[in-house]
Each structure stands twice: as structure tokens, then as C-alpha cells.
Write a protein that holds these residues in place. Structure first.
Motif, PDB file in Angstrom:
ATOM      1  N   LEU A   1       0.823  -1.207   0.000  1.00  0.00           N
ATOM      2  CA  LEU A   1       0.000   0.000   0.000  1.00  0.00           C
ATOM      3  C   LEU A   1       0.858   1.259   0.000  1.00  0.00           C
ATOM      4  O   LEU A   1       0.472   2.277  -0.584  1.00  0.00           O
ATOM      5  CB  LEU A   1      -0.950  -0.015   1.197  1.00  0.00           C
ATOM      6  N   ARG A   2       2.016   1.213   0.631  1.00  0.00           N
ATOM      7  CA  ARG A   2       2.929   2.364   0.532  1.00  0.00           C
ATOM      8  C   ARG A   2       3.373   2.564  -0.909  1.00  0.00           C
ATOM      9  O   ARG A   2       3.482   3.683  -1.404  1.00  0.00           O
ATOM     10  CB  ARG A   2       4.155   2.132   1.411  1.00  0.00           C
ATOM     11  N   THR A   3       3.650   1.458  -1.599  1.00  0.00           N
ATOM     12  CA  THR A   3       4.057   1.539  -3.000  1.00  0.00           C
ATOM     13  C   THR A   3       2.942   2.137  -3.856  1.00  0.00           C
ATOM     14  O   THR A   3       3.193   2.901  -4.788  1.00  0.00           O
ATOM     15  CB  THR A   3       4.427   0.138  -3.521  1.00  0.00           C
ATOM     16  N   ALA A   4       1.700   1.788  -3.526  1.00  0.00           N
ATOM     17  CA  ALA A   4       0.550   2.276  -4.293  1.00  0.00           C
ATOM     18  C   ALA A   4       0.324   3.764  -4.109  1.00  0.00           C
ATOM     19  O   ALA A   4      -0.257   4.427  -4.975  1.00  0.00           O
ATOM     20  CB  ALA A   4      -0.697   1.504  -3.881  1.00  0.00           C
ATOM     21  N   GLY A   5       0.764   4.316  -2.978  1.00  0.00           N
ATOM     22  CA  GLY A   5       0.534   5.733  -2.722  1.00  0.00           C
ATOM     23  C   GLY A   5      -0.817   5.974  -2.074  1.00  0.00           C
ATOM     24  O   GLY A   5      -1.513   5.028  -1.682  1.00  0.00           O
ATOM     25  N   PRO A   6      -1.233   7.236  -1.950  1.00  0.00           N
ATOM     26  CA  PRO A   6      -2.504   7.554  -1.293  1.00  0.00           C
ATOM     27  C   PRO A   6      -3.675   6.832  -1.966  1.00  0.00           C
ATOM     28  O   PRO A   6      -3.783   6.828  -3.187  1.00  0.00           O
ATOM     29  CB  PRO A   6      -2.622   9.073  -1.452  1.00  0.00           C
ATOM     30  N   VAL A   7      -4.536   6.225  -1.149  1.00  0.00           N
ATOM     31  CA  VAL A   7      -5.678   5.489  -1.696  1.00  0.00           C
ATOM     32  C   VAL A   7      -7.011   6.125  -1.310  1.00  0.00           C
ATOM     33  O   VAL A   7      -8.065   5.598  -1.655  1.00  0.00           O
ATOM     34  CB  VAL A   7      -5.659   4.009  -1.247  1.00  0.00           C
ATOM     35  N   LEU A   8      -6.987   7.237  -0.624  1.00  0.00           N
ATOM     36  CA  LEU A   8      -8.223   7.901  -0.215  1.00  0.00           C
ATOM     37  C   LEU A   8      -9.098   8.200  -1.426  1.00  0.00           C
ATOM     38  O   LEU A   8      -8.675   8.877  -2.364  1.00  0.00           O
ATOM     39  CB  LEU A   8      -7.903   9.199   0.523  1.00  0.00           C
ATOM     40  N   GLY A   9     -10.313   7.665  -1.423  1.00  0.00           N
ATOM     41  CA  GLY A   9     -11.256   7.914  -2.500  1.00  0.00           C
ATOM     42  C   GLY A   9     -10.993   7.139  -3.775  1.00  0.00           C
ATOM     43  O   GLY A   9     -11.741   7.304  -4.750  1.00  0.00           O
ATOM     44  N   ARG A  10      -9.979   6.282  -3.791  1.00  0.00           N
ATOM     45  CA  ARG A  10      -9.658   5.536  -5.010  1.00  0.00           C
ATOM     46  C   ARG A  10     -10.379   4.191  -5.017  1.00  0.00           C
ATOM     47  O   ARG A  10     -10.582   3.564  -3.980  1.00  0.00           O
ATOM     48  CB  ARG A  10      -8.148   5.311  -5.125  1.00  0.00           C
ATOM     49  N   ARG A  11     -10.761   3.758  -6.214  1.00  0.00           N
ATOM     50  CA  ARG A  11     -11.369   2.441  -6.385  1.00  0.00           C
ATOM     51  C   ARG A  11     -10.234   1.427  -6.541  1.00  0.00           C
ATOM     52  O   ARG A  11      -9.379   1.555  -7.418  1.00  0.00           O
ATOM     53  CB  ARG A  11     -12.281   2.412  -7.607  1.00  0.00           C
ATOM     54  N   VAL A  12     -10.251   0.414  -5.675  1.00  0.00           N
ATOM     55  CA  VAL A  12      -9.162  -0.560  -5.618  1.00  0.00           C
ATOM     56  C   VAL A  12      -9.727  -1.962  -5.839  1.00  0.00           C
ATOM     57  O   VAL A  12     -10.720  -2.345  -5.216  1.00  0.00           O
ATOM     58  CB  VAL A  12      -8.438  -0.502  -4.256  1.00  0.00           C
ATOM     59  N   LEU A  13      -9.073  -2.717  -6.725  1.00  0.00           N
ATOM     60  CA  LEU A  13      -9.416  -4.119  -6.958  1.00  0.00           C
ATOM     61  C   LEU A  13      -8.298  -4.983  -6.406  1.00  0.00           C
ATOM     62  O   LEU A  13      -7.130  -4.778  -6.732  1.00  0.00           O
ATOM     63  CB  LEU A  13      -9.592  -4.391  -8.453  1.00  0.00           C
TER      64      LEU A  13
END
Length: 306
Positions: A125-137
Motif C-alpha cells: 500500500l505504501r508503494t501504491a501511494g494515497p488510496v483515499l477515494g480511489r477504487r481498488v481491486l
């Protein structure tokens, strides 16, 4: 001391044997192991072990000999650790930068379930960056990594769609914060800003097709053990200008110990819940490994040493 050694026989992948007690390096502490967890990827390595292999990466126990260089706990302490080998034994030498001290509120069973799966989820998740409000599969969500990713991502504000064939596991993922669960990757509606793919094989191409324009797919596993084939021109049919990124959990700028300490704090604070699908005595490790390989265990499998 007693330790589990690989046999190369898939019917009984490990056996208990007598081995010398480890001699720690100056930057290692000697840990009396109380519990350890096993991971499905380790079952694959046991199919063709190299001479001298000593498996075991996830341990919890008691420091009985602090590191000679003064690093790490300076006395007897309850710890969780992530050595690169040798953890399936009565004693393990663990680098102090791969140790974290446990508070009273976190048991050895919970702690043993944290290292590999928890580190993978945290660093992914750190690699993915901020996930606030993002759609994640998230594919392959039934295992330990899937549970941790779901709970951490949902807590950070992501809208998580988890893929699992197991209805019971799906219900638990909803409890952990998943916005939706699908039992077949093809049924995931998409598009997704971020796709976390751990299955490989044909699932990789299917997951890529669910990725939004300029979205990101992070490939962090190949649980299917099948090679993947991608069509470059398929990018123009859907995820135009998308990014595919490979991930390995040991490629990080933070130490294992610091990240283990973060996972321990989250667990102690009730913000992370290790999902333990089986607890057994370590004499039954061979059976547990076989069941884990054959997907008869959901979540983490933890073995205890009496």
C-alpha cells in the motif's frame, strides 16, 4: 535443539530433527520461539529444497540472548521477528533490525501471523501511494495478505473490491471494510484506479482490463503458478496509458523492524486484526503445510511450540 527440516517429499514436506542451536552474529538476538506461521509460498519452495535449507520466516517468542553489539532489546523481551530462514525451530537467531517488541496486549499467536503477510500488505500500500477515494481491486483476497490489505486500505479511505471464491471469507472481508466482494474476477465491474494482482496466469490480463485509464496495476504474486501473457494492443482497448509495476516486499526504504513495530501498534490498537485460520502444535506442521498448499486453510496458519 529440535527444528523442522525439509524432506523434498510433498506428502510429508518437513520432519522434526536434532540440529545445533544457532550461534547469533553480533547483530542478532537469540529468540526462544513460542509460535511461528507458515506461508503458501513456502510450500512451493519445499518441493525442491536446496541442500542445507532451513525454512521459517515468521516467528514470535522471547529474547533469551540479546545481540552482542548492543542493538535491539537489551534484556529478556517478548518479540516478533522476521528472519530470512531458520524460524521453524526451538531457537532462532534473528537480526535486531528485523525484530519488534510486543506489548502485553498482543499475543504470540497474533504476532506470529504478522510478519510476511503484514509486511507485504503494508509495503504494497505504501508503494501504491494515497488510496483515499480511489477504487481498488484486490485479487486473491482469501489469504493473510488479502485480509491485511483490505483492512488497511479501507481504513485509509479506499473503496475496495475483493476477489475471493470463498463465501465465508467474502463475508469476513466485508466486515474488515471491503465495499464489495466478487467470487469471479470477471464479475468485478471496474474500472479501478488501482489493481493489486496476486494470482498471475490468465487473471493478470483480466485484471489489467479492469484498470482505469492512467490507472496502476501492481503485480505482487503468482498464486496460480501459471505464466501470464499480455497483449500490448489490449492497452488501447481499455486501460490506455496504464502502468504495470512489479512489487517485492523486501525492496523498501524502511527496516523490517520498524514496519513490524507499526503492524504491532495497529494490532494493539484494534486497527488490524490477524486472521488465523488454523492453530496447531508444531508436530503437525507437515499436515498444515499440505492443507495450506491445497487451499484448505483461509487466513494464516500458526504453529505453537509447547
Amino acid at each position: 535443539m529440535k527444528a523442522l527440516l525439509p524432506t523434498g517429499d510433498p506428502r510429508e514436506p518437513v520432519v522434526l530433527a536434532d540440529v545445533p542451536e544457532p550461534t547469533p552474529r553480533p547483530d542478532e538476538a537469540l529468540v526462544k520461539v513460542e509460535a511461528f506461521s507458515v506461508n503458501r509460498g513456502e510450500t512451493f519452495k519445499l518441493e525442491a529444497p536446496a541442500p542445507g535449507d532451513r525454512p521459517g520466516k515468521d516467528v514470535a517468542g522471547l529474547v533469551v540472548q540479546p545481540a552482542a553489539d548492543g542493538s535491539g532489546p537489551n534484556g529478556i523481551a517478548r518479540v516478533v521477528g522476521h528472519p530470512m530462514a531458520g524460524g521453524w525451530a526451538e531457537y532462532a537467531a534473528v537480526p535486531t533490525d528485523a525484530l519488534a517488541v510486543l506489548p502485553d496486549g498482543v499475543s504470540a499467536l497474533q504476532a506470529a501471523a504478522l510478519p510476511l503477510a503484514g509486511l507485504t500488505a503494508l509495503r504494497l500500500l505504501r508503494t501504491a501511494g494515497p488510496v483515499l477515494g480511489r477504487r481498488v481491486l484486490l485479487t486473491g483476497a482469501s489469504g493473510g495478505v488479502g485480509h491485511y490489505v483490505t483492512e488497511l486500505a479501507a481504513a485509509a479511505g479506499a473503496e475496495v473490491t475483493a476477489v475471493t471464491r470463498d463465501a465465508e471469507r467474502g463475508a469476513r472481508l466485508i466486515e474488515l471494510g471491503a465495499a464489495a466482494v466478487v467470487h469471479d474476477l470477471a464479475d468485478a465491474p471496474g474500472p479501478y484506479d488501482l489493481v493489486l494482482e496476486s494470482t498471475g496466469g490468465p487473471s493478470l490480463a483480466t485484471a489489467l482490463a479492469k484498470t482505469a485509464r492512467r490507472g496502476t496495476l501492481i503485480w505482487f504474486g503468482q498464486a496460480s503458478r501459471r505464466p501470464a501473457t499480455l497483449d500490448f494492443f489490449a492497452f488501447f482497448d481499455g486501460p490506455e496509458s496504464a502502468v504495470i509495476r512489479h512489487f517485492h516486499y523486501l525492496d523498501a526504504d524502511t527496516s523490517l523492524g520498524d514496519d513490524l513495530a507499526a503492524l504491532v501498534r495497529l494490532t494493539a490498537g484494534g486497527r488490524l486484526h490477524p486472521e488465523i485460520g488454523r492453530i496447531a502444535d508444531w508436530a503437525d506442521t507437515a499436515t498444515v503445510l499440505t492443507d495450506l498448499r491445497e487451499r484448505r486453510i483461509r487466513g494464516k496458519a500458526v504453529l505453537t511450540l509447547a
